[in-house]
Design a protein around this motif. Structure first.
Motif, mmCIF file in Angstrom:
data_model
loop_
_atom_site.group_PDB
_atom_site.id
_atom_site.type_symbol
_atom_site.label_atom_id
_atom_site.label_comp_id
_atom_site.label_asym_id
_atom_site.label_seq_id
_atom_site.Cartn_x
_atom_site.Cartn_y
_atom_site.Cartn_z
ATOM 1 N N ALA A 179 -52.821 -47.010 28.754
ATOM 2 C CA ALA A 179 -52.487 -46.016 29.780
ATOM 3 C C ALA A 179 -52.573 -44.593 29.253
ATOM 4 O O ALA A 179 -52.796 -43.653 30.022
ATOM 5 C CB ALA A 179 -51.085 -46.279 30.322
ATOM 6 N N PRO A 182 -60.708 -44.761 35.392
ATOM 7 C CA PRO A 182 -59.686 -44.323 36.359
ATOM 8 C C PRO A 182 -59.101 -45.462 37.179
ATOM 9 O O PRO A 182 -57.892 -45.490 37.423
ATOM 10 C CB PRO A 182 -60.453 -43.324 37.238
ATOM 11 C CG PRO A 182 -61.514 -42.776 36.334
ATOM 12 C CD PRO A 182 -61.924 -43.913 35.463
ATOM 13 N N LEU A 205 -56.527 -47.231 35.172
ATOM 14 C CA LEU A 205 -55.300 -46.436 35.053
ATOM 15 C C LEU A 205 -54.466 -46.513 36.323
ATOM 16 O O LEU A 205 -53.233 -46.610 36.270
ATOM 17 C CB LEU A 205 -55.654 -44.982 34.732
ATOM 18 C CG LEU A 205 -56.220 -44.744 33.327
ATOM 19 C CD1 LEU A 205 -56.812 -43.340 33.211
ATOM 20 C CD2 LEU A 205 -55.133 -44.940 32.280
ATOM 21 N N ALA A 206 -55.122 -46.480 37.460
ATOM 22 C CA ALA A 206 -54.393 -46.611 38.723
ATOM 23 C C ALA A 206 -53.708 -47.974 38.806
ATOM 24 O O ALA A 206 -52.570 -48.093 39.277
ATOM 25 C CB ALA A 206 -55.351 -46.419 39.897
ATOM 26 N N LEU A 216 -50.531 -48.083 36.860
ATOM 27 C CA LEU A 216 -49.420 -47.423 37.543
ATOM 28 C C LEU A 216 -48.699 -48.374 38.492
ATOM 29 O O LEU A 216 -47.473 -48.381 38.582
ATOM 30 C CB LEU A 216 -49.932 -46.224 38.348
ATOM 31 C CG LEU A 216 -50.044 -44.878 37.643
ATOM 32 C CD1 LEU A 216 -50.570 -43.839 38.606
ATOM 33 C CD2 LEU A 216 -48.698 -44.438 37.073
ATOM 34 N N ALA A 238 -49.579 -43.092 31.899
ATOM 35 C CA ALA A 238 -50.671 -42.990 32.866
ATOM 36 C C ALA A 238 -50.561 -41.715 33.690
ATOM 37 O O ALA A 238 -51.568 -41.075 34.004
ATOM 38 C CB ALA A 238 -50.678 -44.227 33.779
ATOM 39 N N ASN A 278 -51.872 -38.864 31.793
ATOM 40 C CA ASN A 278 -53.281 -38.990 31.450
ATOM 41 C C ASN A 278 -54.132 -38.296 32.515
ATOM 42 O O ASN A 278 -54.110 -38.688 33.681
ATOM 43 C CB ASN A 278 -53.649 -40.476 31.367
ATOM 44 C CG ASN A 278 -55.013 -40.704 30.746
ATOM 45 O OD1 ASN A 278 -55.909 -39.870 30.855
ATOM 46 N ND2 ASN A 278 -55.172 -41.853 30.112
ATOM 47 N N THR A 331 -56.229 -40.336 35.039
ATOM 48 C CA THR A 331 -55.631 -41.113 36.134
ATOM 49 C C THR A 331 -55.881 -40.415 37.458
ATOM 50 O O THR A 331 -55.594 -39.216 37.594
ATOM 51 C CB THR A 331 -54.120 -41.286 35.911
ATOM 52 O OG1 THR A 331 -53.902 -41.952 34.665
ATOM 53 C CG2 THR A 331 -53.493 -42.095 37.035
ATOM 54 N N ALA A 345 -51.373 -40.890 41.447
ATOM 55 C CA ALA A 345 -50.251 -40.297 40.722
ATOM 56 C C ALA A 345 -49.249 -39.596 41.628
ATOM 57 O O ALA A 345 -48.040 -39.604 41.361
ATOM 58 C CB ALA A 345 -50.776 -39.309 39.675
#
Length: 509
Positions: A162, A169, A172-173, A176, A231, A234, A237, A242
Protein backbone atom coordinates in the motif's frame (compact mmCIF):
# COMPACT_ATOMS: atom_id res chain seq x y z
CA UNK A 1 44.70 10.68 21.88
CA UNK A 2 42.05 8.83 19.91
CA UNK A 3 39.98 11.98 19.33
CA UNK A 4 43.05 13.68 17.89
CA UNK A 5 43.52 10.85 15.40
CA UNK A 6 39.86 11.12 14.41
CA UNK A 7 40.39 14.84 13.85
CA UNK A 8 43.48 14.15 11.74
CA UNK A 9 41.54 11.61 9.69
CA UNK A 10 39.14 14.39 8.71
CA UNK A 11 41.87 16.97 8.04
CA UNK A 12 41.74 17.85 4.32
CA UNK A 13 45.46 18.76 4.30
CA UNK A 14 46.65 15.42 5.72
CA UNK A 15 49.40 14.06 3.45
CA UNK A 16 48.75 10.75 1.75
CA UNK A 17 51.53 8.96 3.63
CA UNK A 18 49.92 9.96 6.94
CA UNK A 19 46.57 8.71 5.68
CA UNK A 20 48.35 5.37 5.18
CA UNK A 21 49.63 5.57 8.74
CA UNK A 22 46.16 6.17 10.15
CA UNK A 23 44.79 3.29 8.12
CA UNK A 24 47.32 1.02 9.82
CA UNK A 25 45.99 2.20 13.22
CA UNK A 26 42.29 2.33 12.37
CA UNK A 27 39.50 1.07 14.58
CA UNK A 28 35.78 1.42 13.79
CA UNK A 29 35.58 5.15 14.59
CA UNK A 30 38.79 6.10 12.84
CA UNK A 31 37.86 4.00 9.82
CA UNK A 32 34.55 5.80 9.57
CA UNK A 33 36.31 9.17 9.36
CA UNK A 34 38.88 7.91 6.88
CA UNK A 35 36.21 6.40 4.64
CA UNK A 36 34.68 9.87 4.19
CA UNK A 37 37.90 11.43 2.85
CA UNK A 38 37.32 12.61 -0.74
CA UNK A 39 40.99 12.03 -1.59
CA UNK A 40 41.07 8.41 -0.43
CA UNK A 41 42.58 6.31 -3.20
CA UNK A 42 41.26 2.93 -4.29
CA UNK A 43 44.37 1.24 -2.87
CA UNK A 44 43.85 3.00 0.46
CA UNK A 45 40.20 2.00 0.50
CA UNK A 46 41.12 -1.65 -0.03
CA UNK A 47 43.76 -1.41 2.70
CA UNK A 48 41.21 0.12 5.07
CA UNK A 49 38.83 -2.79 4.48
CA UNK A 50 41.64 -5.21 5.21
CA UNK A 51 42.20 -3.40 8.51
CA UNK A 52 38.54 -2.82 9.49
CA UNK A 53 36.15 -5.05 7.61
CA UNK A 54 33.12 -3.09 8.77
CA UNK A 55 34.37 -0.07 6.82
CA UNK A 56 33.53 -1.83 3.55
CA UNK A 57 29.90 -0.80 3.82
CA UNK A 58 30.67 2.92 4.14
CA UNK A 59 33.38 2.76 1.47
CA UNK A 60 31.02 1.10 -0.96
CA UNK A 61 28.38 3.78 -0.44
CA UNK A 62 31.05 6.48 -0.73
CA UNK A 63 32.05 5.04 -4.11
CA UNK A 64 35.55 4.11 -2.95
CA UNK A 65 35.10 0.41 -3.73
CA UNK A 66 34.15 -1.20 -7.02
CA UNK A 67 32.79 -4.64 -7.79
CA UNK A 68 36.35 -5.79 -8.53
CA UNK A 69 37.32 -5.01 -4.93
CA UNK A 70 34.57 -7.07 -3.29
CA UNK A 71 34.09 -10.80 -2.90
CA UNK A 72 30.36 -11.19 -2.12
CA UNK A 73 30.97 -14.45 -0.25
CA UNK A 74 33.64 -12.90 1.98
CA UNK A 75 32.10 -9.45 2.33
CA UNK A 76 28.34 -9.75 1.81
CA UNK A 77 27.55 -6.40 3.44
CA UNK A 78 29.81 -4.52 1.02
CA UNK A 79 28.28 -6.49 -1.83
CA UNK A 80 24.83 -5.45 -0.65
CA UNK A 81 25.90 -1.81 -0.61
CA UNK A 82 27.06 -2.09 -4.22
CA UNK A 83 23.88 -3.93 -5.21
CA UNK A 84 21.91 -1.11 -3.64
CA UNK A 85 23.72 1.22 -6.06
CA UNK A 86 22.74 -0.86 -9.07
CA UNK A 87 25.73 -3.12 -9.60
CA UNK A 88 23.31 -6.04 -9.87
CA UNK A 89 22.88 -5.25 -13.56
CA UNK A 90 26.41 -6.47 -14.25
CA UNK A 91 26.66 -8.97 -11.38
CA UNK A 92 23.32 -10.81 -11.10
CA UNK A 93 25.11 -13.76 -9.53
CA UNK A 94 25.68 -11.64 -6.40
CA UNK A 95 21.95 -11.26 -5.87
CA UNK A 96 21.41 -15.00 -6.40
CA UNK A 97 24.03 -15.78 -3.78
CA UNK A 98 22.64 -13.35 -1.21
CA UNK A 99 19.03 -14.41 -1.78
CA UNK A 100 19.85 -17.62 0.08
CA UNK A 101 22.02 -16.03 2.76
CA UNK A 102 21.17 -17.57 6.16
CA UNK A 103 20.94 -14.09 7.73
CA UNK A 104 17.39 -12.76 7.18
CA UNK A 105 18.59 -9.18 7.68
CA UNK A 106 20.82 -9.52 4.63
CA UNK A 107 17.97 -10.96 2.58
CA UNK A 108 15.82 -8.07 3.77
CA UNK A 109 18.45 -5.55 2.59
CA UNK A 110 18.68 -7.38 -0.72
CA UNK A 111 14.93 -7.10 -1.18
CA UNK A 112 15.25 -3.30 -1.15
CA UNK A 113 17.90 -3.26 -3.88
CA UNK A 114 17.03 -2.13 -7.43
CA UNK A 115 17.36 -4.18 -10.62
CA UNK A 116 17.12 -7.67 -9.15
CA UNK A 117 16.95 -10.64 -11.54
CA UNK A 118 13.40 -12.06 -11.92
CA UNK A 119 14.36 -15.38 -10.34
CA UNK A 120 15.75 -13.56 -7.30
CA UNK A 121 12.52 -11.59 -6.99
CA UNK A 122 10.59 -14.87 -7.04
CA UNK A 123 12.86 -16.29 -4.35
CA UNK A 124 12.44 -13.26 -2.11
CA UNK A 125 8.68 -13.18 -2.64
CA UNK A 126 8.54 -16.73 -1.28
CA UNK A 127 10.94 -16.08 1.61
CA UNK A 128 9.86 -17.71 4.89
CA UNK A 129 10.59 -14.48 6.78
CA UNK A 130 7.74 -12.01 6.33
CA UNK A 131 10.07 -9.05 6.87
CA UNK A 132 11.95 -9.97 3.71
CA UNK A 133 8.75 -10.21 1.66
CA UNK A 134 7.45 -6.94 3.10
CA UNK A 135 10.68 -5.17 2.14
CA UNK A 136 10.34 -6.45 -1.41
CA UNK A 137 6.71 -5.29 -1.46
CA UNK A 138 7.75 -1.83 -0.32
CA UNK A 139 10.58 -1.27 -2.79
CA UNK A 140 9.86 -3.22 -5.94
CA UNK A 141 9.48 -1.04 -9.01
CA UNK A 142 7.62 -3.75 -10.93
CA UNK A 143 3.83 -3.14 -10.87
CA UNK A 144 3.09 -6.81 -11.49
CA UNK A 145 5.20 -7.88 -8.51
CA UNK A 146 3.48 -5.35 -6.24
CA UNK A 147 0.06 -6.43 -7.53
CA UNK A 148 0.84 -10.06 -6.84
CA UNK A 149 1.99 -9.34 -3.29
CA UNK A 150 -1.20 -7.39 -2.56
CA UNK A 151 -2.93 -10.76 -2.18
CA UNK A 152 -0.25 -12.13 0.12
CA UNK A 153 -1.72 -13.99 3.10
CA UNK A 154 0.23 -11.84 5.56
CA UNK A 155 -1.27 -8.43 6.31
CA UNK A 156 2.17 -6.88 6.92
CA UNK A 157 3.12 -7.51 3.29
CA UNK A 158 -0.10 -5.86 2.13
CA UNK A 159 0.67 -2.80 4.23
CA UNK A 160 4.03 -2.48 2.47
CA UNK A 161 2.36 -2.84 -0.94
CA UNK A 162 0.00 0.00 0.00
CA UNK A 163 2.95 2.36 0.53
CA UNK A 164 4.66 1.52 -2.78
CA UNK A 165 4.02 4.07 -5.54
CA UNK A 166 4.68 1.40 -8.16
CA UNK A 167 1.55 -0.46 -7.07
CA UNK A 168 -1.20 -0.20 -9.73
CA UNK A 169 -3.95 2.30 -8.78
CA UNK A 170 -6.71 -0.32 -8.95
CA UNK A 171 -4.81 -2.50 -6.49
CA UNK A 172 -4.33 0.42 -4.12
CA UNK A 173 -8.05 1.13 -4.24
CA UNK A 174 -8.72 -2.53 -3.40
CA UNK A 175 -6.36 -2.33 -0.43
CA UNK A 176 -8.40 0.60 0.90
CA UNK A 177 -11.68 -1.29 0.78
CA UNK A 178 -10.58 -4.92 0.85
CA UNK A 179 -12.86 -5.64 -2.08
CA UNK A 180 -11.54 -8.10 -4.63
CA UNK A 181 -8.78 -9.42 -2.38
CA UNK A 182 -8.84 -12.61 -0.31
CA UNK A 183 -8.82 -11.94 3.44
CA UNK A 184 -5.38 -11.83 5.06
CA UNK A 185 -4.71 -14.84 7.27
CA UNK A 186 -1.92 -13.48 9.47
CA UNK A 187 -0.47 -10.33 10.98
CA UNK A 188 2.48 -9.64 13.25
CA UNK A 189 0.17 -9.62 16.28
CA UNK A 190 -1.49 -12.98 15.83
CA UNK A 191 1.84 -14.46 14.72
CA UNK A 192 3.09 -13.92 18.27
CA UNK A 193 0.13 -13.57 20.63
CA UNK A 194 -3.03 -15.43 21.48
CA UNK A 195 -5.95 -13.41 20.16
CA UNK A 196 -7.82 -11.29 20.93
CA UNK A 197 -4.83 -9.16 21.90
CA UNK A 198 -4.18 -5.44 22.33
CA UNK A 199 -0.58 -4.39 22.83
CA UNK A 200 -0.09 -2.29 25.94
CA UNK A 201 1.53 1.04 24.94
CA UNK A 202 3.50 0.80 28.21
CA UNK A 203 4.69 -2.74 27.49
CA UNK A 204 7.78 -3.51 29.54
CA UNK A 205 8.85 -6.75 27.85
CA UNK A 206 12.42 -6.15 26.60
CA UNK A 207 12.06 -8.54 23.66
CA UNK A 208 8.78 -7.09 22.38
CA UNK A 209 8.89 -4.99 19.20
CA UNK A 210 5.18 -4.75 18.44
CA UNK A 211 4.02 -1.18 17.81
CA UNK A 212 2.14 0.55 20.60
CA UNK A 213 -1.57 -0.19 20.31
CA UNK A 214 -1.12 -3.07 17.85
CA UNK A 215 -4.15 -5.31 18.06
CA UNK A 216 -5.79 -8.32 16.49
CA UNK A 217 -9.11 -10.00 17.16
CA UNK A 218 -8.81 -12.23 14.11
CA UNK A 219 -9.41 -9.42 11.61
CA UNK A 220 -5.85 -8.00 11.93
CA UNK A 221 -7.47 -4.62 12.59
CA UNK A 222 -4.40 -2.53 13.48
CA UNK A 223 -2.50 -3.73 10.41
CA UNK A 224 -5.53 -3.18 8.17
CA UNK A 225 -5.75 0.34 9.57
CA UNK A 226 -2.07 0.86 8.82
CA UNK A 227 -2.61 -0.44 5.29
CA UNK A 228 -5.37 2.07 4.70
CA UNK A 229 -3.27 4.89 6.10
CA UNK A 230 -0.37 3.97 3.80
CA UNK A 231 -2.66 3.78 0.78
CA UNK A 232 -4.22 7.15 1.57
CA UNK A 233 -0.77 8.76 1.73
CA UNK A 234 0.27 7.10 -1.52
CA UNK A 235 -0.18 9.60 -4.38
CA UNK A 236 -0.79 6.70 -6.77
CA UNK A 237 -4.02 5.79 -4.96
CA UNK A 238 -7.01 7.08 -6.97
CA UNK A 239 -8.41 10.15 -5.27
CA UNK A 240 -11.93 8.91 -6.03
CA UNK A 241 -11.32 6.02 -3.65
CA UNK A 242 -9.51 8.11 -1.06
CA UNK A 243 -11.98 10.98 -0.53
CA UNK A 244 -14.49 8.70 1.14
CA UNK A 245 -12.19 8.74 4.18
CA UNK A 246 -12.51 12.51 4.74
CA UNK A 247 -15.33 11.73 7.20
CA UNK A 248 -13.84 8.57 8.64
CA UNK A 249 -13.95 8.32 12.46
CA UNK A 250 -10.21 7.61 12.55
CA UNK A 251 -8.24 10.82 12.94
CA UNK A 252 -5.14 9.15 11.48
CA UNK A 253 -6.93 8.23 8.27
CA UNK A 254 -8.34 11.74 7.87
CA UNK A 255 -4.88 13.11 8.57
CA UNK A 256 -3.37 10.94 5.84
CA UNK A 257 -5.55 12.78 3.32
CA UNK A 258 -4.59 16.27 4.38
CA UNK A 259 -1.40 16.58 2.31
CA UNK A 260 -2.72 15.02 -0.89
CA UNK A 261 -2.34 17.61 -3.62
CA UNK A 262 -5.14 16.11 -5.72
CA UNK A 263 -7.84 16.65 -3.09
CA UNK A 264 -11.08 18.05 -4.54
CA UNK A 265 -12.44 21.23 -3.00
CA UNK A 266 -15.23 19.49 -1.10
CA UNK A 267 -12.75 17.27 0.73
CA UNK A 268 -10.53 20.27 1.45
CA UNK A 269 -13.48 22.15 2.91
CA UNK A 270 -14.38 19.17 5.08
CA UNK A 271 -10.83 18.85 6.44
CA UNK A 272 -10.55 22.63 6.94
CA UNK A 273 -13.16 22.29 9.68
CA UNK A 274 -11.72 19.11 11.19
CA UNK A 275 -11.55 19.17 14.99
CA UNK A 276 -7.91 18.01 14.95
CA UNK A 277 -5.58 21.03 14.61
CA UNK A 278 -2.80 18.82 13.20
CA UNK A 279 -5.02 17.90 10.26
CA UNK A 280 -5.87 21.54 9.61
CA UNK A 281 -2.18 22.49 9.87
CA UNK A 282 -1.15 19.89 7.27
CA UNK A 283 -4.02 20.95 5.04
CA UNK A 284 -2.92 24.59 5.36
CA UNK A 285 0.20 23.89 3.33
CA UNK A 286 -1.62 21.90 0.65
CA UNK A 287 -1.41 23.48 -2.84
CA UNK A 288 -4.91 22.13 -3.53
CA UNK A 289 -6.44 24.87 -1.35
CA UNK A 290 -8.25 27.68 -3.15
CA UNK A 291 -8.14 31.29 -2.02
CA UNK A 292 -11.45 31.11 -0.17
CA UNK A 293 -10.23 28.27 2.04
CA UNK A 294 -6.84 29.94 2.49
CA UNK A 295 -8.52 33.07 3.80
CA UNK A 296 -10.74 30.99 6.07
CA UNK A 297 -7.77 29.11 7.56
CA UNK A 298 -5.99 32.43 8.13
CA UNK A 299 -8.55 33.01 10.90
CA UNK A 300 -7.94 29.61 12.50
CA UNK A 301 -7.55 29.85 16.29
CA UNK A 302 -4.57 27.47 16.30
CA UNK A 303 -1.21 29.24 15.69
CA UNK A 304 0.28 26.09 14.14
CA UNK A 305 -2.37 26.19 11.42
CA UNK A 306 -1.69 29.85 10.67
CA UNK A 307 2.04 29.23 10.71
CA UNK A 308 1.69 26.39 8.21
CA UNK A 309 -0.53 28.56 6.03
CA UNK A 310 2.22 31.17 5.83
CA UNK A 311 4.30 28.59 3.95
CA UNK A 312 1.57 27.97 1.37
CA UNK A 313 2.94 28.74 -2.11
CA UNK A 314 -0.16 30.70 -3.15
CA UNK A 315 -1.15 32.54 0.00
CA UNK A 316 -2.24 36.11 -0.93
CA UNK A 317 0.33 38.65 0.16
CA UNK A 318 -2.17 40.64 2.21
CA UNK A 319 -3.02 37.46 4.14
CA UNK A 320 0.66 36.61 4.51
CA UNK A 321 1.44 40.03 5.95
CA UNK A 322 -1.23 39.54 8.62
CA UNK A 323 0.08 36.08 9.39
CA UNK A 324 3.59 37.42 9.84
CA UNK A 325 2.40 39.43 12.83
CA UNK A 326 0.21 36.73 14.44
CA UNK A 327 1.70 33.32 13.60
CA UNK A 328 5.43 33.61 14.41
CA UNK A 329 6.47 32.43 10.95
CA UNK A 330 10.14 32.58 11.88
CA UNK A 331 13.22 34.07 10.28
CA UNK A 332 12.87 32.40 6.92
CA UNK A 333 12.17 33.18 3.30
CA UNK A 334 8.61 32.05 2.64
CA UNK A 335 7.73 30.41 -0.70
CA UNK A 336 5.20 33.06 -1.71
CA UNK A 337 7.69 35.86 -1.04
CA UNK A 338 10.44 34.01 -2.94
CA UNK A 339 8.08 33.84 -5.96
CA UNK A 340 6.94 37.47 -5.72
CA UNK A 341 7.10 39.45 -8.93
CA UNK A 342 9.27 42.59 -9.17
CA UNK A 343 6.17 44.73 -8.65
CA UNK A 344 5.08 42.70 -5.62
CA UNK A 345 8.60 42.85 -4.21
CA UNK A 346 8.57 46.63 -4.51
CA UNK A 347 5.13 46.82 -2.88
CA UNK A 348 6.28 44.71 0.08
CA UNK A 349 9.47 46.72 0.49
CA UNK A 350 7.50 49.99 0.42
CA UNK A 351 4.76 48.83 2.79
CA UNK A 352 4.12 50.93 5.89
CA UNK A 353 3.84 47.65 7.79
CA UNK A 354 7.28 46.50 9.03
CA UNK A 355 6.04 42.89 8.99
CA UNK A 356 5.67 43.10 5.20
CA UNK A 357 9.09 44.70 4.80
CA UNK A 358 10.62 42.02 7.01
CA UNK A 359 9.14 39.28 4.83
CA UNK A 360 10.78 40.60 1.67
CA UNK A 361 14.03 41.43 3.46
CA UNK A 362 14.70 37.69 3.73
CA UNK A 363 15.21 37.49 -0.03
CA UNK A 364 18.83 37.36 -1.15
CA UNK A 365 18.24 38.54 -4.72
CA UNK A 366 16.78 41.98 -4.11
CA UNK A 367 17.41 44.73 -6.64
CA UNK A 368 20.20 46.98 -5.35
CA UNK A 369 17.85 49.94 -4.88
CA UNK A 370 15.41 47.92 -2.77
CA UNK A 371 18.23 46.31 -0.81
CA UNK A 372 19.86 49.63 -0.02
CA UNK A 373 16.55 51.20 1.03
CA UNK A 374 15.82 48.36 3.42
CA UNK A 375 19.34 48.64 4.83
CA UNK A 376 18.27 52.03 6.21
CA UNK A 377 14.95 50.77 7.58
CA UNK A 378 14.10 52.14 11.03
CA UNK A 379 12.77 48.75 12.19
CA UNK A 380 15.45 46.46 13.66
CA UNK A 381 13.60 43.29 12.62
CA UNK A 382 13.67 44.37 8.99
CA UNK A 383 17.37 45.17 9.15
CA UNK A 384 18.10 41.91 10.96
CA UNK A 385 16.42 39.99 8.14
CA UNK A 386 18.34 41.90 5.49
CA UNK A 387 21.77 41.90 7.13
CA UNK A 388 23.07 38.66 5.52
CA UNK A 389 22.19 39.93 2.00
CA UNK A 390 25.22 39.84 -0.32
CA UNK A 391 26.33 43.10 -1.89
CA UNK A 392 26.03 45.27 1.21
CA UNK A 393 29.07 47.47 1.71
CA UNK A 394 31.19 47.65 4.83
CA UNK A 395 29.79 51.13 5.47
CA UNK A 396 26.21 49.86 5.25
CA UNK A 397 26.89 46.94 7.59
CA UNK A 398 28.68 49.18 10.03
CA UNK A 399 25.77 51.66 9.96
CA UNK A 400 23.32 48.83 10.73
CA UNK A 401 25.40 47.84 13.74
CA UNK A 402 25.57 51.42 14.99
CA UNK A 403 21.84 52.13 14.58
CA UNK A 404 20.44 48.88 15.93
CA UNK A 405 23.20 47.47 18.11
CA UNK A 406 22.92 44.07 19.70
CA UNK A 407 19.64 43.29 17.89
CA UNK A 408 21.38 42.90 14.52
CA UNK A 409 25.04 42.19 15.28
CA UNK A 410 24.88 38.41 14.88
CA UNK A 411 23.25 38.70 11.46
CA UNK A 412 25.72 41.35 10.36
CA UNK A 413 28.47 38.88 11.27
CA UNK A 414 27.00 36.31 8.85
CA UNK A 415 27.15 38.62 5.83
CA UNK A 416 29.44 37.01 3.22
CA UNK A 417 30.89 40.42 2.33
CA UNK A 418 31.73 41.43 5.89
CA UNK A 419 35.37 42.53 5.92
CA UNK A 420 38.02 41.24 8.31
CA UNK A 421 38.19 44.71 9.89
CA UNK A 422 34.45 44.76 10.56
CA UNK A 423 34.45 41.23 11.98
CA UNK A 424 37.33 42.14 14.26
CA UNK A 425 35.42 45.21 15.43
CA UNK A 426 32.28 43.18 16.16
CA UNK A 427 34.19 40.98 18.60
CA UNK A 428 34.96 44.10 20.66
CA UNK A 429 31.39 45.38 20.86
CA UNK A 430 30.12 46.37 24.29
CA UNK A 431 28.07 44.72 25.53
CA UNK A 432 29.32 41.55 23.84
CA UNK A 433 26.85 39.31 21.96
CA UNK A 434 27.80 35.67 22.38
CA UNK A 435 26.22 34.53 19.12
CA UNK A 436 28.45 36.99 17.26
CA UNK A 437 31.50 34.96 18.27
CA UNK A 438 29.97 31.73 16.93
CA UNK A 439 29.13 33.37 13.60
CA UNK A 440 32.55 34.95 13.21
CA UNK A 441 34.27 31.68 14.12
CA UNK A 442 32.83 30.10 10.98
CA UNK A 443 33.13 33.15 8.68
CA UNK A 444 35.57 32.58 5.82
CA UNK A 445 36.93 36.15 6.12
CA UNK A 446 37.51 36.08 9.86
CA UNK A 447 41.01 37.36 10.68
CA UNK A 448 43.27 35.80 13.27
CA UNK A 449 42.62 38.61 15.75
CA UNK A 450 38.85 37.98 15.64
CA UNK A 451 39.32 34.23 15.92
CA UNK A 452 41.48 34.64 19.00
CA UNK A 453 38.64 36.58 20.59
CA UNK A 454 36.22 33.81 19.60
CA UNK A 455 38.30 31.26 21.50
CA UNK A 456 37.19 32.94 24.72
CA UNK A 457 33.59 31.91 24.09
CA UNK A 458 32.94 28.25 25.09
CA UNK A 459 30.49 27.59 22.25
CA UNK A 460 32.55 29.36 19.60
CA UNK A 461 35.84 27.81 20.73
CA UNK A 462 35.57 24.44 18.89
CA UNK A 463 34.40 26.21 15.72
CA UNK A 464 37.25 28.69 15.82
CA UNK A 465 39.75 25.91 16.49
CA UNK A 466 39.06 24.51 13.02
CA UNK A 467 39.37 27.84 11.17
CA UNK A 468 42.39 27.88 8.84
CA UNK A 469 43.13 31.57 9.56
CA UNK A 470 44.04 30.76 13.15
CA UNK A 471 47.82 31.00 13.74
CA UNK A 472 49.50 27.60 13.51
CA UNK A 473 51.09 27.98 16.95
CA UNK A 474 47.66 28.50 18.49
CA UNK A 475 46.23 25.53 16.63
CA UNK A 476 49.05 23.34 17.92
CA UNK A 477 48.44 24.56 21.48
CA UNK A 478 44.73 23.74 21.19
CA UNK A 479 45.58 20.09 20.58
CA UNK A 480 46.05 19.80 24.35
CA UNK A 481 42.85 21.64 25.24
CA UNK A 482 40.92 20.17 28.16
CA UNK A 483 37.80 20.09 25.98
CA UNK A 484 38.25 17.12 23.65
CA UNK A 485 35.93 18.67 21.06
CA UNK A 486 38.20 21.70 20.80
CA UNK A 487 41.27 19.50 20.51
CA UNK A 488 39.68 17.34 17.83
CA UNK A 489 38.57 20.43 15.88
CA UNK A 490 42.15 21.71 16.00
CA UNK A 491 43.35 18.40 14.59
CA UNK A 492 41.02 18.90 11.61
CA UNK A 493 42.48 22.34 10.87
CA UNK A 494 44.25 22.36 7.48
CA UNK A 495 46.70 24.99 8.78
CA UNK A 496 48.07 22.56 11.36
CA UNK A 497 51.79 22.15 10.54
CA UNK A 498 52.58 18.91 8.74
CA UNK A 499 55.31 18.15 11.25
CA UNK A 500 52.74 18.27 14.05
CA UNK A 501 50.38 16.06 12.06
CA UNK A 502 53.18 13.56 11.62
CA UNK A 503 54.05 13.65 15.32
CA UNK A 504 50.44 12.92 16.23
CA UNK A 505 50.11 10.10 13.72
CA UNK A 506 53.31 8.39 14.90
CA UNK A 507 52.92 9.06 18.60
CA UNK A 508 52.81 5.86 20.65
CA UNK A 509 50.89 7.01 23.75
Amino acid sequence: MHHLLCGLAANPALPSELVDRLISLADDDLADDLACRPDLSRAQAVALVERVEESALRLAYEGRLTADDVDPAARPDAALALLDQGVGVSHPEWARLLATDPDPERREKLAACPVLPPDVVDTLAADPDVRVVAELALWTTAPDVAAGLAAHPHAEVRRAVAANEATPPAVLAALLTGEGLPPARQCLVCDREEIPFVHDPQCSRPDCDLPAGASCDGSHESTVHGTREAALRNPATPIEAAVAFADHPSMLLRWALATREDLPRRACARLASDPAPGIRADLAGNPALDETLIRALAEDPDPAVRRALAHHPRVPLDVLTRLATTAKVGATLLPRVAAASPAETEDLASSPDPAARMLVAHRRDLPPGVRDRLAEDPDAKVVKALAPHPGLTEAQLRAMAVRHGVRVLAKVATNPDATPALLDELTRHEPPVQKVFREIARHRAAPASALLACLADPRARPVAAAHPALPSAVITELLTDTDWQVAEAAATNPSLPVAVMSDLAWRRD
